[in-house]
Design a protein around this motif. Structure first.
Motif, short mmCIF file in Angstrom:
data_model
loop_
_atom_site.label_atom_id
_atom_site.label_comp_id
_atom_site.label_asym_id
_atom_site.label_seq_id
_atom_site.Cartn_x
_atom_site.Cartn_y
_atom_site.Cartn_z
N ILE A 158 0.83 -1.20 0.00
CA ILE A 158 0.00 0.00 0.00
C ILE A 158 0.86 1.25 0.00
N GLY A 159 0.49 2.19 -0.82
CA GLY A 159 1.19 3.46 -0.87
C GLY A 159 2.54 3.42 -1.54
N LEU A 160 2.86 2.33 -2.23
CA LEU A 160 4.16 2.24 -2.86
C LEU A 160 4.04 2.48 -4.37
N ASP A 161 5.13 2.93 -4.97
CA ASP A 161 5.07 3.17 -6.41
C ASP A 161 5.11 1.83 -7.15
N PRO A 162 4.68 1.82 -8.41
CA PRO A 162 4.55 0.56 -9.14
C PRO A 162 5.83 -0.25 -9.16
N GLN A 163 6.95 0.44 -9.25
CA GLN A 163 8.22 -0.27 -9.33
C GLN A 163 8.50 -1.03 -8.04
N THR A 164 8.29 -0.35 -6.90
CA THR A 164 8.52 -1.00 -5.62
C THR A 164 7.53 -2.14 -5.41
N ARG A 165 6.30 -1.91 -5.86
CA ARG A 165 5.31 -2.97 -5.73
C ARG A 165 5.76 -4.20 -6.49
N ARG A 166 6.28 -3.95 -7.70
CA ARG A 166 6.75 -5.08 -8.49
C ARG A 166 7.88 -5.81 -7.78
N SER A 167 8.80 -5.02 -7.20
CA SER A 167 9.93 -5.71 -6.58
C SER A 167 9.46 -6.49 -5.35
N ILE A 168 8.47 -5.99 -4.65
CA ILE A 168 7.97 -6.75 -3.51
C ILE A 168 7.36 -8.07 -3.99
N TRP A 169 6.69 -8.00 -5.11
CA TRP A 169 6.14 -9.26 -5.64
C TRP A 169 7.24 -10.20 -6.10
N ARG A 170 8.32 -9.62 -6.57
CA ARG A 170 9.45 -10.47 -6.95
C ARG A 170 10.02 -11.19 -5.72
N TYR A 171 10.12 -10.46 -4.58
CA TYR A 171 10.63 -11.12 -3.37
C TYR A 171 9.71 -12.26 -2.97
N ILE A 172 8.42 -11.99 -3.08
CA ILE A 172 7.48 -13.02 -2.65
C ILE A 172 7.64 -14.26 -3.53
N GLY A 173 7.85 -14.03 -4.83
CA GLY A 173 8.08 -15.14 -5.73
C GLY A 173 9.34 -15.91 -5.37
N GLU A 174 10.40 -15.15 -5.07
CA GLU A 174 11.67 -15.78 -4.70
C GLU A 174 11.52 -16.59 -3.42
N LEU A 175 10.80 -16.00 -2.48
CA LEU A 175 10.60 -16.66 -1.21
C LEU A 175 9.99 -18.02 -1.38
N LYS A 176 8.98 -18.05 -2.24
CA LYS A 176 8.26 -19.28 -2.48
C LYS A 176 9.20 -20.35 -3.00
N GLU A 177 10.13 -19.91 -3.84
CA GLU A 177 11.08 -20.85 -4.41
C GLU A 177 12.04 -21.38 -3.36
N ARG A 178 12.52 -20.45 -2.53
CA ARG A 178 13.67 -20.79 -1.70
C ARG A 178 13.32 -21.37 -0.34
N GLU A 179 12.29 -20.83 0.29
CA GLU A 179 12.03 -21.24 1.65
C GLU A 179 10.72 -22.02 1.71
N GLU A 180 10.64 -22.87 2.70
CA GLU A 180 9.39 -23.60 2.87
C GLU A 180 8.47 -22.69 3.65
N ILE A 181 7.73 -21.90 2.91
CA ILE A 181 6.95 -20.89 3.59
C ILE A 181 5.58 -20.75 2.96
N THR A 182 4.62 -20.44 3.79
CA THR A 182 3.27 -20.18 3.33
C THR A 182 3.04 -18.69 3.49
N ILE A 183 2.43 -18.07 2.50
CA ILE A 183 2.23 -16.63 2.60
C ILE A 183 0.75 -16.30 2.59
N PHE A 184 0.36 -15.54 3.59
CA PHE A 184 -1.03 -15.09 3.67
C PHE A 184 -0.98 -13.57 3.56
#
Ligand SMILES: Nc1ncnc2c1ncn2[C@@H]1O[C@H](COP(=O)(O)OP(=O)(O)OP(=O)(O)O)[C@@H](O)[C@H]1O
Ligand SMILES: [Mg+2]
Lengths: 292, 335
Positions: free
Chosen positions: B171-197
């Motif tokens: 929330i309140g972030l520019d599109p670029q930062t939003r995209r990078s946050i989604w990239r981290y979430i994607g990476e996380l899913k790959e690397r760690e055994e984690i569930t994201i809510f």
């Protein structure tokens, strides 16, 4: 997870959160305490501003009123007389400000980060109180350093005594502040309430005047004010280490608190401040544990 | 390495969860299950009850009724076990601005009892992931809003949680930062055994989730994969610009029995298979066509179908919305 030194970028460092234990609670207290100190160090402004008031009292009020009062202080400098009281209020104000940090933490959200950690709420509250008390006692230390300027001797026993007393006061006042802060959501309200409670407590406590021969209503209030029982032993301690104080001067300036004519022993006063502090801490813990 | 999961493979299991504040029924008996390793999105307008649900799941609020388990532990009876297994990024910032990025993370790790030898490598890893490793010694006060958000995500990951809650992370972030946050979430899913809510009210972000639940006024009105939800809406949307809208509408109604609407010189209507319909449109409309646009249903359309309004409208009509927006603006100003 096997090696600790090189974090190869590809390998995920997996960590574990252990079960709760006495050690983890002590660690939590230590961390919260440490954070108060780190923040205090970062906030140099606060260190300086919180010194202004006691210095004004001590040197301006003390020096100014000394002209008027020299007759009744039996030759003792008024600055020397109010020194123990000023030390107490300096510690008290700083302790209150330290406690206020919990309101800041709530306003800025950081409190949630602590409250959701897998540790007891009591550990967080105890850490806060101890941290605030430590920060407040720095103030006391600065005033102890200034003792020589108001003719209070640097006697090791005296310094140790003053230090212990002000530490106790800092603890009890911070506990009080944290207890109040538990229910308050905004800084302004906290500050307002503090003005309402702390200023009268300070004026009534006998920090600036001897507690004998007061008008009846004030004598009663003075005896009800908890701060009185911190200022009084402090002053008695200082006076017992001053050179060349006549019996009459001691009788007038550091008479000690009486209850219906009975002289309350200094040790009992100290015990009262301590027990009150513990009780307030207990209430603060209870408040934080029951709030959502 | 981990304690046994035991009960089930569900990272989060919620049944009949309810929260009532004095008068307001913020959450009205929701049921759902989040599978281990999933990215699960909670989508809904302001005041839908998303944050209240998260607060109950992370043990900060006591449910009025119903039950929930997170990582196999009951959120009321086994608070501590839940807390040890979750990471949190709250909707409102919770960093200590006076401390440096490093100090914030270190304090968090210590509070969670992370083994001290692992703190430094783990910190490096999470900070590198969100691109803040170089800024680790700067005080958080000097960080921009996006940097703070990224730091909060890093902090939430410091203790390797099994379930990560993100309350409106973008929330309140520019599109670029939003995209990078989604990239981290994607990476996380790959690397760690984690569930994201996570919660969001950006429709486009919900597309990144494996499954989403649409929440409105304290209830879940739909829950499925984004594709299935969109398929459920069925129709494609067709927008045409014509030389003569009135005639076009009349022909559509007469020949195809389609009820179209016109706005700003664009005729809009829904049909089941858009691509197949376009050739017929050209052949049979009889009015010159200037442009045609066929689009698959979006989550906006899904939201519309289930709640009867677009998410923007739902937000604007929210009663508490104005004051909340104001408070948020104030909080932002204070940073
Ligand atoms: N502590 C509280 N006391 C009273 N009412 C509350 C409290 N917290 C939330 N509410 C109310 O519960 C409802 C749901 O709020 P919640 O914060 O869960 O919504 P949300 O879906 O997270 O919205 P947003 O997108 O604005 O964050 C709102 O009507 C809100 O006013
Ligand atoms: Mg919310």
């Amino acid at each position: 997870m096997t090696t600790t030194t090189a974090a190869a970028p590809a390998e995920v460092v997996r960590v574990r959160v252990p079960e709760r234990s006495v050690r983890s609670e002590l660690r939590a207290i230590w961390i919260v305490w440490k954070r108060e100190l780190i923040r205090f160090r970062a906030d140099r402004m606060r260190m300086i501003t919180s010194l202004v008031q006691p210095l004004l009292f001590l040197f301006v009020l003390g020096a100014g009123l000394d002209q008027l009062s020299s007759a009744s202080t039996h030759g003792i400098d008024l600055k020397t007389f109010i020194y123990p009281g000023v030390l107490c209020i300096a510690v008290m104000f700083t302790a209150m400000f330290s406690a206020a940090s919990i309101v800041w933490d709530r306003e800025f959200g950081f409190l949630r980060e602590m409250l959701v950690a897998p540790v007891r709420r009591s550990s967080i509250v105890i850490g806060k109180v101890l941290g605030g008390a430590t920060v407040a006692s720095f103030q006391g230390v600065i005033l102890i350093v200034l003792a020589g300027a108001v003719d209070v001797p640097y006697d090791p026993a005296l310094i140790l005594g003053i230090f212990a007393l002000q530490l106790l006061l800092a603890f009890s006042i911070t506990a009080f502040g944290v207890m109040v802060a538990a229910r308050i959501k905004q800084m302004q309200s906290f500050m307002g309430l503090m003005q309402l409670v702390v200023m009268p407590m300070f004026f009534i406590s006998g920090a600036l005047f001897p507690v004998t021969n007061l008008p009846g209503w004030l004598a009663v209030l003075t005896r009800l004010d908890p701060l009185t029982y911190a200022v009084d032993p402090m002053r008695r301690l200082v006076f017992s280490h001053l050179d060349g104080v006549s019996a009459a001067a001691r009788e007038t300036l550091a008479p000690g608190v009486t209850w219906w004519g009975w002289h309350v022993p200094a040790l009992l006063e100290v015990a009262m401040v301590f027990l009150l502090g513990m009780a307030l801490l207990g209430i603060a813990i209870w408040e934080f544990s029951t709030s959502e | 390495m981990d304690e046994p999961d035991g009960i089930s493979s569900a990272a989060i299991l919620v049944s009949g969860l309810t929260k009532t504040f004095d008068e307001i029924e913020a959450v009205r008996g929701v049921d759902f299950e989040v599978h281990t390793g999933e990215v699960f999105g909670f989508l809904g307008p302001n005041g839908a009850g998303k944050s209240t649900t998260i607060n109950m799941l992370c043990t900060l609020l006591k449910p009025s009724a119903g039950s929930a388990t997170v990582a196999g532990h009951d959120v009321v009876r086994e608070r501590d076990a839940v807390r040890r297994n979750i990471g949190l990024v709250f909707q409102d910032p919770t960093l200590d601005g006076y401390l440096t990025a490093e100090q914030n993370l270190k304090m968090h790790a210590e509070l969670y009892g992370v083994e001290s030898a692992l703190v430094a490598p783990r910190m490096r890893q999470v900070l590198e992931m969100v691109g803040l490793w170089e800024r680790r010694s700067a005080t958080v006060m000097t960080f921009s809003g996006g940097m703070r958000r990224r730091l909060e995500i890093a902090r939430g990951l410091m203790h390797s949680p099994r379930v990560l809650f993100l309350d409106e992370p973008t929330i309140g972030l520019d599109p670029q930062t939003r995209r990078s946050i989604w990239r981290y979430i994607g990476e996380l899913k790959e690397r760690e055994e984690i569930t994201i809510f996570m919660t969001t009210h950006y429709m486009d972000e919900a597309e990144f989730c494996d499954r989403i639940a649409i929440m409105d006024q304290g209830q879940i009105v739909a829950m499925d994969t984004p594709e299935a939800l969109k398929a459920g809406v069925g129709a494609d949307r067709i927008r045409v610009e014509t030389a003569d809208d009135a005639t076009a509408m009349a022909v559509l109604a007469r020949r195809f029995e389609i009820d179209a609407s016109v706005a700003d010189g664009v005729v809009t209507f829904y049909v089941t298979s858009g691509e197949a319909f376009v050739p017929r449109l050209f052949a049979e409309l009889g009015v010159p066509i200037k442009s045609v646009n066929v689009s698959r249903p979006t989550l906006d359309d899904v939201f519309m179908t289930f709640t009867g309004s677009t998410i923007r409208d739902a937000e604007e009509s929210g009663p508490a919305n104005q004051s909340r927006a104001m408070m948020r603006a104030m909080a932002a100003g204070r940073r």
